[in-house]
Design a protein around this motif. Structure first.
Motif: not given
Length: 305
Positions: A195-199, A206-207, A209-213
């Motif tokens: 989660w943190g590294c992807s950001e 924001a587009t 976010k659900f997929s990475w969650r």
């Protein structure tokens, strides 16, 4: 002449006999106080009690809340090198300790911070501040743990020995400490690292976010299954699954730990730890993102090497 010496000889003999009698009486009285009598409980006379030495006063009872704290910090500043060890390699020691500080202290706080956002615990301002306090508290606990590991590594050139060298079902408190740390650092840390590294590397926005969650939660679930199997293996449950080190299952597990686990927990985890911890302690704000993004990416590259 003999008649004049006779009273002196008799008085000397009487004096010597009385001295020997008193010495013998004193030693027998002290022995009767030290050992139980075969005749039952015999109360000593005041004369015998006067001859006996006073017993030492009992130690004061430990205070219920202060004693565990003082015992936990006893000797924590003693960095005396073990006499059988050569002089410490300060460069290697610094490299190991800095890596542990980043991955296990900042990483523990970042694991709480990132995983809580994955599971929608930071969607409100109140929830965000509560999670921040919890993440800081967890960081303090893991810093205490890191201090003792750093001290042991300085004294012995190695970390604490694994628990499996001792009787596995005897040391319940060390078992709880080790596997609770693994739950935070490897399960929540695995999800928080994605989660943190992807950001940090601008893959998550924001587009999507659900997929990475979903991806971070899936990684956390895989590492949770791995953690459960580690607990089973430690407790010698289902020993047939890992009794043969040369089996395909054990070979696959070793390759998984050597590559996938290290990639997620150390490379992505290092970048995610810097990214999350900097936000927890109010260093990363919308105005300073441009500073912390290259720092997090650079640290991730260092841990890749």
């Amino acid at each position: 002449m003999c008649s004049s010496l006779l009273p002196f000889i008799l008085s000397s003999f009487l004096h010597l006999s009385l001295s020997l009698l008193l010495a013998n009486l004193k030693s027998s009285c002290l022995a009767s106080l030290s050992y139980p009598s075969s005749c039952g409980n015999i109360k000593a006379s005041p004369f015998i009690m006067a001859l006996a030495p006073l017993p030492p006063p009992p130690p004061p009872p430990p205070k219920p809340f202060i004693h565990p704290i003082t015992h936990a910090f006893h000797g924590c500043f003693n960095f005396r090198r073990h006499p059988t060890k050569p002089p410490v390699n300060r460069l290697a020691y610094t490299r190991v300790i800095l890596a542990k500080l980043l991955l296990e202290v900042c990483g523990a706080s970042g694991a709480i911070w990132g995983s809580s956002e994955i599971f929608f615990l930071r969607d409100t301002p109140l929830g965000n501040e509560i999670v921040r306090i919890v993440a800081m508290f967890v960081g303090v606990i893991f810093f205490y743990r890191f201090w003792w590991h750093a001290k042991h590594y300085y004294q012995h050139d190695q970390d604490f020995p694994p628990l499996k060298e001792h009787h596995r079902r005897k040391w319940k408190l060390p078992f709880l400490q080790v596997f609770a740390s693994k739950l935070v650092l490897e399960v929540l840390g695995g999800a928080g690292a994605i989660w943190g590294c992807s950001e940090a590397v601008t893959l998550r926005n924001a587009t999507n976010k659900f997929s990475w969650r979903v991806a971070a939660a899936a990684v956390g679930y895989v590492f949770f299954i791995r953690w459960v199997f580690q607990v089973f293996a430690y407790c010698l449950c289902f020993a047939g699954l890992w009794s043969n080190p040369a089996s395909f299952r054990m070979t696959l597990a070793r390759w998984y730990d050597a590559f996938v686990s290290k990639l997620v927990l150390e490379v992505f985890g290092a970048a995610g730890a810097v990214w999350g911890f900097s936000e927890i302690v109010f260093l990363r704000t919308p105005d300073t993102v441009y500073i912390w993004r290259p720092i997090a990416i650079a640290i991730g590259v260092v841990f890749t090497l």
